[in-house]
Design an enzyme around this catalytic site. Structure first.
Site, PDB file in Angstrom:
ATOM      1  N   ARG A  17       2.876  -3.779   3.760  1.00  0.00           N
ATOM      2  CA  ARG A  17       2.604  -3.642   5.204  1.00  0.00           C
ATOM      3  C   ARG A  17       1.141  -3.255   5.454  1.00  0.00           C
ATOM      4  NH1 ARG A  17       0.325  -0.092   8.553  1.00  0.00           N
ATOM      5  NH2 ARG A  17       1.279   1.610   7.364  1.00  0.00           N
ATOM      6  N   ASP A  18       0.769  -2.046   5.066  1.00  0.00           N
ATOM      7  CA  ASP A  18      -0.592  -1.569   5.358  1.00  0.00           C
ATOM      8  C   ASP A  18      -1.603  -2.423   4.607  1.00  0.00           C
ATOM      9  OD1 ASP A  18      -2.729  -0.010   6.182  1.00  0.00           O
ATOM     10  OD2 ASP A  18      -1.777   1.886   5.684  1.00  0.00           O
ATOM     11  N   HIS A 209      -0.842  10.343   3.968  1.00  0.00           N
ATOM     12  CA  HIS A 209      -1.181   8.917   3.905  1.00  0.00           C
ATOM     13  C   HIS A 209      -2.710   8.836   3.879  1.00  0.00           C
ATOM     14  CE1 HIS A 209      -0.357   4.673   5.477  1.00  0.00           C
ATOM     15  NE2 HIS A 209      -1.622   4.816   5.833  1.00  0.00           N
ATOM     16  N   HIS A 211      -6.221   7.088   3.136  1.00  0.00           N
ATOM     17  CA  HIS A 211      -7.038   5.911   2.806  1.00  0.00           C
ATOM     18  C   HIS A 211      -8.214   6.424   1.981  1.00  0.00           C
ATOM     19  CE1 HIS A 211      -5.169   2.602   5.179  1.00  0.00           C
ATOM     20  NE2 HIS A 211      -4.579   3.645   5.737  1.00  0.00           N
ATOM     21  N   CYS A 242      -6.640  -0.690   8.433  1.00  0.00           N
ATOM     22  CA  CYS A 242      -6.025  -0.925   9.739  1.00  0.00           C
ATOM     23  C   CYS A 242      -6.962  -1.816  10.532  1.00  0.00           C
ATOM     24  CB  CYS A 242      -5.799   0.399  10.475  1.00  0.00           C
ATOM     25  SG  CYS A 242      -5.219   0.139  12.162  1.00  0.00           S
ATOM     26  N   ASN A 251      -5.705   1.892   1.178  1.00  0.00           N
ATOM     27  CA  ASN A 251      -4.988   3.147   0.898  1.00  0.00           C
ATOM     28  C   ASN A 251      -5.338   3.596  -0.517  1.00  0.00           C
ATOM     29  OD1 ASN A 251      -2.938   1.423   2.657  1.00  0.00           O
ATOM     30  ND2 ASN A 251      -2.547   3.579   3.021  1.00  0.00           N
TER      31      ASN A 251
HETATM   32  P1  HMG Z   1       1.224  -4.988  24.764  1.00  0.00           P
HETATM   33  O1  HMG Z   1       0.600  -6.320  24.954  1.00  0.00           O
HETATM   34  O2  HMG Z   1       0.692  -3.826  25.525  1.00  0.00           O
HETATM   35  O3  HMG Z   1       2.810  -5.087  24.934  1.00  0.00           O
HETATM   36  O4  HMG Z   1       1.128  -4.655  23.199  1.00  0.00           O
HETATM   37  P2  HMG Z   1       3.693  -5.168  26.235  1.00  0.00           P
HETATM   38  O5  HMG Z   1       4.771  -4.151  26.076  1.00  0.00           O
HETATM   39  O6  HMG Z   1       2.834  -5.118  27.463  1.00  0.00           O
HETATM   40  O7  HMG Z   1       4.331  -6.637  26.137  1.00  0.00           O
HETATM   41  C1  HMG Z   1       3.528  -7.814  26.248  1.00  0.00           C
HETATM   42  C2  HMG Z   1       4.262  -8.983  25.593  1.00  0.00           C
HETATM   43  O8  HMG Z   1       4.377  -8.728  24.203  1.00  0.00           O
HETATM   44  C3  HMG Z   1       5.708  -9.184  26.093  1.00  0.00           C
HETATM   45  O9  HMG Z   1       5.984 -10.594  26.014  1.00  0.00           O
HETATM   46  C4  HMG Z   1       6.544  -8.496  25.052  1.00  0.00           C
HETATM   47  O10 HMG Z   1       7.873  -9.000  24.925  1.00  0.00           O
HETATM   48  C5  HMG Z   1       5.756  -8.790  23.792  1.00  0.00           C
HETATM   49  P3  HMG Z   1       6.089 -11.486  27.345  1.00  0.00           P
HETATM   50  O11 HMG Z   1       7.151 -10.841  28.171  1.00  0.00           O
HETATM   51  O12 HMG Z   1       4.730 -11.387  27.948  1.00  0.00           O
HETATM   52  O13 HMG Z   1       6.410 -12.825  26.790  1.00  0.00           O
HETATM   53  N1  HMG Z   1       5.994  -7.743  22.785  1.00  0.00           N
HETATM   54  C6  HMG Z   1       6.378  -7.986  21.531  1.00  0.00           C
HETATM   55  N2  HMG Z   1       6.616  -9.127  20.844  1.00  0.00           N
HETATM   56  C7  HMG Z   1       7.019  -8.996  19.565  1.00  0.00           C
HETATM   57  N3  HMG Z   1       7.177  -7.785  18.938  1.00  0.00           N
HETATM   58  C8  HMG Z   1       6.940  -6.655  19.593  1.00  0.00           C
HETATM   59  C9  HMG Z   1       6.518  -6.731  20.936  1.00  0.00           C
HETATM   60  N4  HMG Z   1       6.204  -5.776  21.847  1.00  0.00           N
HETATM   61  C10 HMG Z   1       5.875  -6.421  22.967  1.00  0.00           C
HETATM   62  N5  HMG Z   1       7.104  -5.469  18.966  1.00  0.00           N
HETATM   63  C11 HMG Z   1       1.969  -3.540  21.241  1.00  0.00           C
HETATM   64  C12 HMG Z   1       1.590  -3.412  22.702  1.00  0.00           C
HETATM   65  C13 HMG Z   1       2.275  -2.163  20.736  1.00  0.00           C
HETATM   66  C14 HMG Z   1       3.195  -4.425  21.132  1.00  0.00           C
HETATM   67  C15 HMG Z   1       0.803  -4.207  20.469  1.00  0.00           C
HETATM   68  O14 HMG Z   1      -0.399  -3.567  20.770  1.00  0.00           O
HETATM   69  C16 HMG Z   1       1.032  -4.161  18.972  1.00  0.00           C
HETATM   70  O15 HMG Z   1       1.903  -4.838  18.453  1.00  0.00           O
HETATM   71  N6  HMG Z   1       0.215  -3.354  18.206  1.00  0.00           N
HETATM   72  C17 HMG Z   1       0.399  -3.184  16.796  1.00  0.00           C
HETATM   73  C18 HMG Z   1      -0.872  -2.778  16.135  1.00  0.00           C
HETATM   74  C19 HMG Z   1      -0.675  -2.563  14.670  1.00  0.00           C
HETATM   75  O16 HMG Z   1       0.268  -3.041  14.055  1.00  0.00           O
HETATM   76  N7  HMG Z   1      -1.603  -1.805  14.029  1.00  0.00           N
HETATM   77  C20 HMG Z   1      -1.550  -1.533  12.637  1.00  0.00           C
HETATM   78  C21 HMG Z   1      -0.449  -0.581  12.243  1.00  0.00           C
HETATM   79  S1  HMG Z   1      -0.871   1.117  12.460  1.00  0.00           S
HETATM   80  C22 HMG Z   1      -1.708   1.558  11.020  1.00  0.00           C
HETATM   81  O17 HMG Z   1      -2.044   0.708  10.222  1.00  0.00           O
HETATM   82  C23 HMG Z   1      -1.954   3.006  10.743  1.00  0.00           C
HETATM   83  C24 HMG Z   1      -1.001   3.569   9.648  1.00  0.00           C
HETATM   84  O18 HMG Z   1      -1.133   2.863   8.432  1.00  0.00           O
HETATM   85  C25 HMG Z   1      -1.300   5.074   9.413  1.00  0.00           C
HETATM   86  C26 HMG Z   1      -2.790   5.381   9.158  1.00  0.00           C
HETATM   87  O19 HMG Z   1      -3.396   4.758   8.273  1.00  0.00           O
HETATM   88  O20 HMG Z   1      -3.292   6.245   9.869  1.00  0.00           O
HETATM   89  C27 HMG Z   1       0.468   3.468  10.102  1.00  0.00           C
HETATM   90 MG    MG Z   2      -2.702   3.230   6.962  1.00  0.00          MG
END
Ligand code: HMG
Ligand code: MG
Length: 318
Positions: A17-18, A209, A211, A242, A251
């Site tokens: 994933r990450d 966690h 990095h 990220c 990581n």
């Molecule tokens: P948004 O555009 O604000 O979402 O995105 P919304 O709620 O306004 O919805 C807009 C449209 O998106 C809608 O579709 C929803 O159905 C659809 P429409 O009605 O317009 O056709 N939608 C989705 N479709 C599929 N799957 C979903 C989903 N949600 C809404 N889950 C949102 C907000 C959170 C969805 C978006 O910004 C997003 O997906 N962000 C993810 C970012 C990400 O994955 N970042 C990396 C992970 S975090 C990380 O790596 C840190 C970590 O490792 C820890 C560390 O290192 O610190 C964990």
């Molecule tokens: Mg991370």
């Protein structure tokens, strides 16, 4: 708790994933499935398989459903996935993960870029997600990103991350993982963070966690062990980052973590040589060399792994 249990550390493998979320190339679904399966064959018992986020936000993991449908599951392994909201949970439920992880952070700037909401809004968004998952028999993990530093706000006080972690526990998270998203933490900062956290958080339910952006991750693990933390996230070969945190590199590499832990008398249940095979398989799909130090040393030597050098000069596998 027996003496053997007291020396156990649980490693949560976040490479699929990450790691893969930040790659330039799209790794094909079969290679992702093989990666997960070889990690499990190496002894990993917690594997973060993919993310049910918006496919436009992280196109590299747009095949989460297919990966979950194809992996052969091994009993006793916790297969998990990230979910940012109810829509993500709905998609996850169809795929029967053992655990989902909700994710927010210690700073509004990062959370805004990452999931387009404030910290407070993210917690509101998780409010229905957590009980719905629990009702479906799925446990929930929480993430607090940027706990040691933020790419947009710089230094972050421990209090900022601790109060978010506290809320995640109150809302029903089984475990909360504290993210050093862009590798700004140092052992001194980890000691400060965990000393402050001990007053308010169940430390035995925290994961760290790290990095490895500034080369501090292993030193940070050793600092966290002193405070009773026994769960660490890592990614095979040091994959990771990220896409919404400029400067986030991989990581802590799982091999480096396991080599260090085994050499220091901790047990993980992970077979290092099989782990290197898993990293080697995924490395063949990427357009760069994996950064993990143990992995690189093995790549150059090209022979089976050396046993960790232990205290007193001997070697031994655990
Ligand atoms: P948004 O555009 O604000 O979402 O995105 P919304 O709620 O306004 O919805 C807009 C449209 O998106 C809608 O579709 C929803 O159905 C659809 P429409 O009605 O317009 O056709 N939608 C989705 N479709 C599929 N799957 C979903 C989903 N949600 C809404 N889950 C949102 C907000 C959170 C969805 C978006 O910004 C997003 O997906 N962000 C993810 C970012 C990400 O994955 N970042 C990396 C992970 S975090 C990380 O790596 C840190 C970590 O490792 C820890 C560390 O290192 O610190 C964990
Ligand atoms: Mg991370």
């Amino acid at each position: 708790m027996s003496a053997a249990q007291a020396r156990q550390v649980r490693v949560v493998e976040v490479g699929p994933r990450d790691g893969l979320q930040n790659e330039r190339v799209f790794v094909d679904t079969d290679a992702k499935v093989r990666f997960v399966e070889t990690l499990v064959a190496a002894g990993l018992r917690d594997v973060e398989v993919s993310s049910f986020v918006h496919p436009k936000a992280v196109p590299q993991l747009a095949d989460a459903e297919e990966v979950f449908a194809t992996i052969r599951r091994v009993p006793g392994v916790r297969y998990s996935a990230l979910v940012p909201n109810l829509r993500g949970l709905e998609r996850a439920l169809d795929c029967r993960p053992d655990e989902v992880a909700v994710f927010t952070g210690a700073t509004d700037s990062f959370v805004g870029k990452n999931i387009r909401m404030t910290i407070a809004e993210s917690l509101e968004r998780f409010r229905p997600v957590i009980p719905a998952a629990v009702e479906a028999g799925i446990t929930v993990r929480g993430y607090v990103s940027t706990a040691f530093g933020c790419p947009y706000e710089g230094a972050v006080r421990p209090e900022q991350g601790i109060s978010v972690a506290e809320r995640l526990f109150e809302m029903g998270c089984r475990e909360v993982s504290i993210g050093d998203t862009i590798g700004m933490g140092t052992p001194g900062a980890v000691h400060d963070w965990l000393r402050a956290a001990a007053q308010r958080l169940p430390v035995e339910r925290l994961a760290m966690h790290f990095h490895d952006t500034r080369g501090q991750a292993l030193a940070n693990v050793l600092a966290a062990l002193e405070h009773g933390v026994r769960v660490f996230d890592a990614s095979a070969g040091g994959l990771g980052g990220c896409p919404y945190a400029p400067g986030a590199s991989g990581n802590l590499a799982t091999e480096d973590l396991v080599y260090c832990l085994h050499g220091s008398g901790w047990e993980t249940g992970i077979d290092l040589s099989k782990l290197v095979q898993a990293s080697r398989a995924i490395a063949g799909q990427l357009d760069h060399i994996l950064p993990g130090r143990y992995f690189q040393a093995e790549r150059v030597r090209g022979v089976p792994e050396l046993e960790p050098v232990r205290a007193g000069g001997g070697t031994g596998r655990t």
